[in-house]
Design an enzyme around this catalytic site. Structure first.
Site, short mmCIF file in Angstrom:
data_model
loop_
_atom_site.label_atom_id
_atom_site.label_comp_id
_atom_site.label_asym_id
_atom_site.label_seq_id
_atom_site.Cartn_x
_atom_site.Cartn_y
_atom_site.Cartn_z
N ILE A 1 -7.48 7.59 -1.20
CA ILE A 1 -7.31 6.14 -1.25
C ILE A 1 -8.16 5.61 -0.11
CG2 ILE A 1 -5.16 6.31 0.12
CD1 ILE A 1 -4.18 3.73 -1.16
N SER A 2 -8.99 4.62 -0.37
CA SER A 2 -9.92 4.13 0.65
C SER A 2 -9.17 3.58 1.85
CB SER A 2 -10.80 3.01 0.07
OG SER A 2 -11.60 3.49 -0.98
N GLN A 3 -9.84 3.61 2.99
CA GLN A 3 -9.34 3.00 4.22
C GLN A 3 -9.21 1.50 3.99
OE1 GLN A 3 -12.08 3.92 7.35
NE2 GLN A 3 -11.10 2.51 8.78
N PRO A 4 -8.15 0.85 4.47
CA PRO A 4 -8.02 -0.60 4.27
C PRO A 4 -9.25 -1.39 4.73
CG PRO A 4 -5.94 0.28 5.03
CD PRO A 4 -6.92 1.43 5.06
N ARG B 1 0.82 -1.22 0.00
CA ARG B 1 0.00 0.00 0.00
C ARG B 1 0.86 1.27 0.00
NH1 ARG B 1 -3.51 3.08 4.08
NH2 ARG B 1 -5.38 3.67 2.90
#
Ligand code: SAH
Length: 219
Positions: A64-67, A38
């Site tokens: 970027i989306s949260q994991p 990431r």
């Protein structure tokens, strides 16, 4: 590009442990996320935070989306390896990489040219060679490549994008956060019931940047 060091691999294992404590129990999804660096998807100033479970700003005012969200949406698709999946909102390319790690045949669309160019170069550099990336308006989907076993939308749609339902296979699933951007959105899983009617399952509350019409004219 930043190499993938043992330090990063260790941080990824810690991230997977955090995701487990938050209720992600799909080990196939966790293993796929354990293989994606990431930190390579973030600006270098964020590198040391890359494996925290938080969203970060990327180019063109996007995120970027949260994991946790990536794990949640990947799990919600619930498809077998080999499935054909369309992602709307390539952004950094991170979710697309996770989908390819799950063995899916991935198509992904982005409306911001700068992000399309960035993610195309990065995913190729990282060896995601089977990725099909398109610059365009995700509201239109990719009729030429339909039907899809899964469609995953990683931006908040104000209402259900009906046109995309036509691009699902008979057993296909659509995962989409729906609602105004000022508030939280509901994550919906939409698929056909036994009599061909559309079933909507509410999977909970999330926050995304908006799904916008047409391609962006800014560069
Ligand atoms: N999946 C991304 C998340 C990016 S945020 C990641 O893993 O990094 C959502 C992205 O959706 C943004 O890049 C935004 O530009 C894009 N987007 C919004 N509306 C869109 C549309 N109609 N078609 C394609 N992309 C869109």
């Amino acid at each position: 590009m930043t190499p993938d060091l043992p330090k990063h691999q260790g941080q990824r294992l810690q991230l997977l442990a955090i995701l487990r404590t938050k209720g992600i129990d799909n080990e196939t999804v966790l293993a796929a996320m354990g293989r994606v660096p990431r930190h390579a998807f973030l600006e270098s100033s964020f590198e040391e935070f890359a494996y925290q479970d938080v969203a970060f700003p990327i180019a063109s005012g996007q995120t970027i989306s949260q994991p946790y969200t990536v794990a949640f949406q990947s799990n919600a698709l619930g498809l077998e390896a080999g499935a054909k999946v369309l992602e709307i909102g390539t952004g950094s390319g991170y979710q697309a990489a996770v989908l390819e790690e799950l063995g899916y045949r991935v198509y992904t669309i982005e409306r911001q040219k700068a992000l399309f160019d960035f993610s195309k170069r990065l995913l190729a550099e990282l060896g995601y060679k089977r990725m099909n990336q398109k610059f365009g308006d995700g509201y239109k989907g990719l009729p030429a490549f339909a039907p899809f076993d899964g469609i995953i939308i990683t931006a908040a749609a104000p209402a259900l994008p009906e046109e995309l339902l036509d691009q699902l296979s008979p057993t296909g699933v659509l995962i989409v956060p729906i609602g105004a951007v000022e508030s939280e959105q509901r994550m919906l899983k939409v698929r056909r019931g036994e009599d061909g009617e559309w079933l909507h399952e509410d999977l909970g509350s999330f926050r995304f940047v908006p799904m916008l019409k047409d391609v962006s004219s800014s560069r």
